[in-house]
Design an enzyme around this catalytic site. Sequence first.
Site, PDB file in Angstrom:
ATOM      1  N   SER A  10      53.544  24.017  -6.389  1.00 41.84           N
ATOM      2  CA  SER A  10      54.597  24.525  -7.286  1.00 41.84           C
ATOM      3  C   SER A  10      54.183  25.247  -8.329  1.00 41.84           C
ATOM      4  CB  SER A  10      55.343  23.340  -7.827  1.00 41.84           C
ATOM      5  OG  SER A  10      55.940  22.462  -7.101  1.00 41.84           O
TER       6      SER A  10
ATOM      7  N   HIS B 157      55.917  28.727  -1.174  1.00 38.46           N
ATOM      8  CA  HIS B 157      56.573  27.692  -1.887  1.00 38.46           C
ATOM      9  C   HIS B 157      58.008  27.261  -1.548  1.00 38.46           C
ATOM     10  CE1 HIS B 157      58.283  26.367  -6.179  1.00 38.46           C
ATOM     11  NE2 HIS B 157      57.856  25.325  -5.403  1.00 38.46           N
TER      12      HIS B 157
ATOM     13  N   GLU C 218      59.442  31.000  -1.531  1.00 43.10           N
ATOM     14  CA  GLU C 218      58.882  32.104  -2.305  1.00 43.10           C
ATOM     15  C   GLU C 218      57.271  32.208  -1.794  1.00 43.10           C
ATOM     16  OE1 GLU C 218      60.540  31.487  -6.766  1.00 43.10           O
ATOM     17  OE2 GLU C 218      59.054  30.179  -6.280  1.00 43.10           O
TER      18      GLU C 218
ATOM     19  N   ASN D 156      61.222  29.076 -10.656  1.00 42.20           N
ATOM     20  CA  ASN D 156      60.906  27.772 -11.808  1.00 42.20           C
ATOM     21  C   ASN D 156      60.751  28.490 -13.049  1.00 42.20           C
ATOM     22  OD1 ASN D 156      60.981  25.560 -10.411  1.00 42.20           O
ATOM     23  ND2 ASN D 156      58.874  25.611  -9.553  1.00 42.20           N
TER      24      ASN D 156
END
Length: 296
Positions: free
Chosen positions: A122, A143, A155, A194
């Site tokens: 992450s 991801h 991602e 994120n």
Amino acid sequence: MTLYVEKLCVTGAGQMGSQIAMLGALAGIETRLHDISEEQLEAAMTQNRKHLLRRVAKGKLHADELEAAFGLLTTTTELAAAADGVDFVIEAVTERLEVKRAVFAELDRYALDRAILATNSSYLMSSQIADATQRPSQVCNMHFFYPPLVMKLVEVVKGEATSTETAESAMTLARRLGREPVLLHKELPGFLVNRVLRAIVDEAYYLLESGVASFEDIDAACRLGLNHPLGPFQLSDFSGLDIGYNARREIFERTGRPEDAPPRALAVRVERGDLGRKTGRGFYDYSTTPPTPTED
Ligand SMILES: NC(=O)c1ccc[n+]([C@@H]2O[C@H](COP(=O)([O-])OP(=O)(O)OC[C@H]3O[C@@H](n4cnc5c(N)ncnc54)[C@H](O)[C@@H]3O)[C@@H](O)[C@H]2O)c1
């Protein structure tokens, strides 16, 4: 040229890896799931079966498809056996740089020369890991989002050395797994989702810590005013409070800036082992229906 994946290895059979491997098998790809813990592998298979049986019960999956997928999915605690002859590896082990670098160095020895090695990390970027291998152009971030069997987004992130072919192959594999990938042309901490989420969550903690509103009201405001399915604190519980806590600690250790330190409401919960849904308590207590807010 994009790589056609015939054999997939997923290493790390926790919350993420177990379901990513299941996606591979459901897509008809021979998939090997590896973990250092035999118990974790058994738990992963049990959880996956439970999840898919619910789909069968809802008529979304045929029982034959379920059995066919499990026929393609094998488990092992031997990384050499898991990676031998595979053309794509997705690493989903514990979020610690030194652990991931050691795993990548080993994968580099066992996987085919043409194999692509992707990390599901992450927060760690593939450039921090790629030089542990002899094939940095074949290393990238891929991801997935929790839970991978449900969440469509992946991602794909090009690191400094990642080749265009590698990124395209990861995009193609993600599509084969039934996901909808987006491509980041360069890496930066937190990637895309994120970073946007971080901005929202930071503001939510600011509002909480400055006494403007309770976390349950901030959650309600985001659900009702922004149409988010979960508020930021509910989402943190869902992902695991330790994930956000560890990421913030790591940033804080690097910058030393007080504003980067894990917020108090997060730290107290993590320190007493309340990590969110996975432990039954986080910002909310999940032993009640509906879940009730917890005290600091
Ligand atoms: N949980 C999430 O919401 C989420 C979302 C996206 C990405 N990620 C990333 O996915 C990765 C895994 O996260 P998770 O939530 O599944 O963690 P987890 O703690 O549930 O699982 C990690 C697994 O890795 C295994 N492991 C540890 N060292 C290993 C090694 N050397 N070789 C093989 N297996 C090893 C552990 O036994 C464990 O089963 C992390 O990099 C995390 O940042 C997590």
